[in-house]
Design an enzyme around this catalytic site. Sequence first.
Site, PDB file in Angstrom:
ATOM      1  N   LYS A 105      -7.443  18.572  -5.497  1.00 33.60           N
ATOM      2  CA  LYS A 105      -8.267  17.394  -5.205  1.00 33.60           C
ATOM      3  C   LYS A 105      -9.630  17.817  -4.651  1.00 33.60           C
ATOM      4  O   LYS A 105     -10.677  17.328  -5.084  1.00 33.60           O
ATOM      5  CB  LYS A 105      -7.530  16.526  -4.172  1.00 33.60           C
TER       6      LYS A 105
ATOM      7  N   LEU B  34     -10.753  -1.942   3.125  1.00 36.49           N
ATOM      8  CA  LEU B  34     -11.280  -1.892   1.762  1.00 36.49           C
ATOM      9  C   LEU B  34     -10.229  -2.280   0.731  1.00 36.49           C
ATOM     10  O   LEU B  34      -9.042  -2.025   0.898  1.00 36.49           O
ATOM     11  CB  LEU B  34     -11.862  -0.514   1.449  1.00 36.49           C
TER      12      LEU B  34
ATOM     13  N   PHE C 230      -6.521 -15.708  -3.232  1.00 38.83           N
ATOM     14  CA  PHE C 230      -5.164 -15.178  -3.008  1.00 38.83           C
ATOM     15  C   PHE C 230      -4.077 -16.228  -3.229  1.00 38.83           C
ATOM     16  O   PHE C 230      -3.012 -16.171  -2.633  1.00 38.83           O
ATOM     17  CB  PHE C 230      -5.050 -14.509  -1.625  1.00 38.83           C
TER      18      PHE C 230
ATOM     19  N   GLY D 168       1.825 -15.261 -10.088  1.00 38.78           N
ATOM     20  CA  GLY D 168       2.033 -14.373 -11.226  1.00 38.78           C
ATOM     21  C   GLY D 168       3.156 -13.404 -10.942  1.00 38.78           C
ATOM     22  O   GLY D 168       4.132 -13.755 -10.272  1.00 38.78           O
TER      23      GLY D 168
ATOM     24  N   CYS E 159      -0.720  -0.546  -0.422  1.00 37.53           N
ATOM     25  CA  CYS E 159      -0.841  -1.120   0.927  1.00 37.53           C
ATOM     26  C   CYS E 159       0.121  -2.268   1.186  1.00 37.53           C
ATOM     27  O   CYS E 159       1.035  -2.135   2.002  1.00 37.53           O
ATOM     28  CB  CYS E 159      -2.270  -1.598   1.156  1.00 37.53           C
TER      29      CYS E 159
HETATM   30  C1  UDX Z   1      -5.222  -4.773   0.146  1.00 37.50           C
HETATM   31  C2  UDX Z   1      -6.067  -5.610   1.114  1.00 37.50           C
HETATM   32  O1  UDX Z   1      -6.718  -6.657   0.404  1.00 37.50           O
HETATM   33  C3  UDX Z   1      -7.091  -4.724   1.804  1.00 37.50           C
HETATM   34  O2  UDX Z   1      -7.841  -5.470   2.731  1.00 37.50           O
HETATM   35  C4  UDX Z   1      -6.354  -3.610   2.494  1.00 37.50           C
HETATM   36  O3  UDX Z   1      -7.271  -2.722   3.094  1.00 37.50           O
HETATM   37  C5  UDX Z   1      -5.481  -2.847   1.527  1.00 37.50           C
HETATM   38  O4  UDX Z   1      -4.601  -3.730   0.855  1.00 37.50           O
HETATM   39  P1  UDX Z   1      -5.600  -3.791  -2.307  1.00 37.50           P
HETATM   40  O5  UDX Z   1      -4.227  -3.186  -2.200  1.00 37.50           O
HETATM   41  O6  UDX Z   1      -6.696  -2.950  -2.849  1.00 37.50           O
HETATM   42  O7  UDX Z   1      -6.087  -4.281  -0.865  1.00 37.50           O
HETATM   43  O8  UDX Z   1      -5.457  -5.069  -3.251  1.00 37.50           O
HETATM   44  P2  UDX Z   1      -5.635  -6.650  -3.165  1.00 37.50           P
HETATM   45  O9  UDX Z   1      -6.869  -7.041  -3.856  1.00 37.50           O
HETATM   46  O10 UDX Z   1      -5.415  -7.150  -1.807  1.00 37.50           O
HETATM   47  O11 UDX Z   1      -4.409  -7.096  -4.107  1.00 37.50           O
HETATM   48  C6  UDX Z   1      -3.078  -6.756  -3.743  1.00 37.50           C
HETATM   49  C7  UDX Z   1      -2.108  -7.218  -4.791  1.00 37.50           C
HETATM   50  O12 UDX Z   1      -1.966  -8.631  -4.749  1.00 37.50           O
HETATM   51  C8  UDX Z   1      -2.452  -6.880  -6.237  1.00 37.50           C
HETATM   52  O13 UDX Z   1      -1.292  -6.410  -6.902  1.00 37.50           O
HETATM   53  C9  UDX Z   1      -2.927  -8.200  -6.818  1.00 37.50           C
HETATM   54  O14 UDX Z   1      -2.722  -8.269  -8.207  1.00 37.50           O
HETATM   55  C10 UDX Z   1      -2.037  -9.178  -6.060  1.00 37.50           C
HETATM   56  N1  UDX Z   1      -2.588 -10.532  -5.975  1.00 37.50           N
HETATM   57  C11 UDX Z   1      -3.770 -10.764  -5.322  1.00 37.50           C
HETATM   58  C12 UDX Z   1      -1.887 -11.623  -6.515  1.00 37.50           C
HETATM   59  O15 UDX Z   1      -0.803 -11.441  -7.099  1.00 37.50           O
HETATM   60  N2  UDX Z   1      -2.401 -12.879  -6.399  1.00 37.50           N
HETATM   61  C13 UDX Z   1      -3.575 -13.131  -5.775  1.00 37.50           C
HETATM   62  O16 UDX Z   1      -3.969 -14.303  -5.713  1.00 37.50           O
HETATM   63  C14 UDX Z   1      -4.285 -12.039  -5.217  1.00 37.50           C
END
Ligand code: UDX
Length: 437
Positions: A35, A150, A253, A257, A264
């Site tokens: 990496k 993030l 959010f 689906g 995370c």
């Molecule tokens: C998340 C948090 O948003 C972020 O603040 C934290 O630091 C890390 O975890 P991330 O894992 O990058 O970030 O993705 P995010 O955009 O939050 O989406 C998470 C999951 O939820 C995805 O699989 C997404 O497809 C799903 N999702 C999101 C839904 O199924 N429906 C929604 O309406 C929104």
Amino acid sequence: MKLSVIGCGYLGAVHASAMAELGHDVIGIDVDAAKIGRLAEGQAPFFEPGLSEVLTSAMKSGRLRFSTDMADVAGAQVHFIAVGTPQKPGSHAADLRFVDAAITALLPHLSVGDLVVGKSTVPVGTAARLAEVIAASGTGASLAWNPEFLREGFAVKDTISPDRLVYGVPSGEAGKHAQALLNQVYATAIAAETPLVVTDYATAELVKVSANAFLATKISFINAMAEIAEVSGADVTQLADAIGFDSRIGRRFLNAGVGFGGGCLPKDIRAFTARAEELGRGESVAFLKEVDAINLRRRQRVVDLTVSALGARAYGRKVAVLGLSFKPHSDDVRDSPALDVAVQLHGLGAEVVATDPQAIDNSRARHPQLTYAVGIEETLRGADAVVLVTEWPEFRAIDPAWAASIVRTPTVIDGRNTLDATAWRAAGWTYHGLGRP
Ligand code: UDX
């Protein structure tokens, strides 16, 4: 400022590059030589929009270096801990071995006045324990906890322009010193009047896990409504629009689906539950187990809908799976619902052909048994059913009439409720959404 970033994964590589872009002098450290080798050549070790650009420009400026040797942190005054805290094998708790190893390796290189800044997501109580370890080392360094919010896919933007800053600092002079150093690190965001919360370690740690728990709950809430919609004939997408107009609820959010995944949300809600149980307050977050269960049921629902669309026989039937990453604009397949659905359908004997704009290599490394195709046409050709599980723009842009001419049977399962159902039906498709009639 001279900074070090220990751990150069999704979080650390972006943080190191963004801090250099903001004008700091940064050394990134990781134990993974491959990496570090790629980063040192200016190559992003994973797909993240905008990362290659900031990495290249920061490397050119001479302000960003990478090394596997912890001794190279010498001269840095602020040391960010950005290593992973995955789920412990065989348990729901977080595995802190990488955090502990990073601190142990860093201790001999700390000097009086240095600040160690935790960014990794950890169970509440970890920072207080690590602060004692640092104090006992007699180095004269101190600790702050500065969680990272993030989102993958927007990581560079979220790091350069965060929507809030949270500093967990000790009380008294040590806290003032920590805050002053962090204000210098984040001078650009502070000047832009980014909201700042200065608090204690426990609150800072909890801000992060509770934010992720809230987001996961919001998604599972709408997915639970999808389950009710499925047995009552309602349409969850219209329901989400209607409740989302209430500004106290908000539409973001609320996309029902196949559910959430990634590195995370899933492991953070499990680790939170495990930590609350350790603290004797398991009942306070017991609902997160339900949030997790609802989420996992949605993957099963997509598999069941597909099998039923195939006339209850998946064996030997060609299923085109559109999407492998846990969300668009990422190559991350950790706990990806999309990859999980593909693997389950394969397990039922379907001839799964899957595609993704970025996540094929990572998927193949974990599941070499699946067939991967580069390109939508090859994936769709001769399919008995099409399953969309990651809402990449290129999948949303598929012309349904063209797609209908390529597949064997025009049946689509829209696991993200992202296609225009009316247009797909008009082009001759049998369309199945989640929580939609
Ligand atoms: C998340 C948090 O948003 C972020 O603040 C934290 O630091 C890390 O975890 P991330 O894992 O990058 O970030 O993705 P995010 O955009 O939050 O989406 C998470 C999951 O939820 C995805 O699989 C997404 O497809 C799903 N999702 C999101 C839904 O199924 N429906 C929604 O309406 C929104």
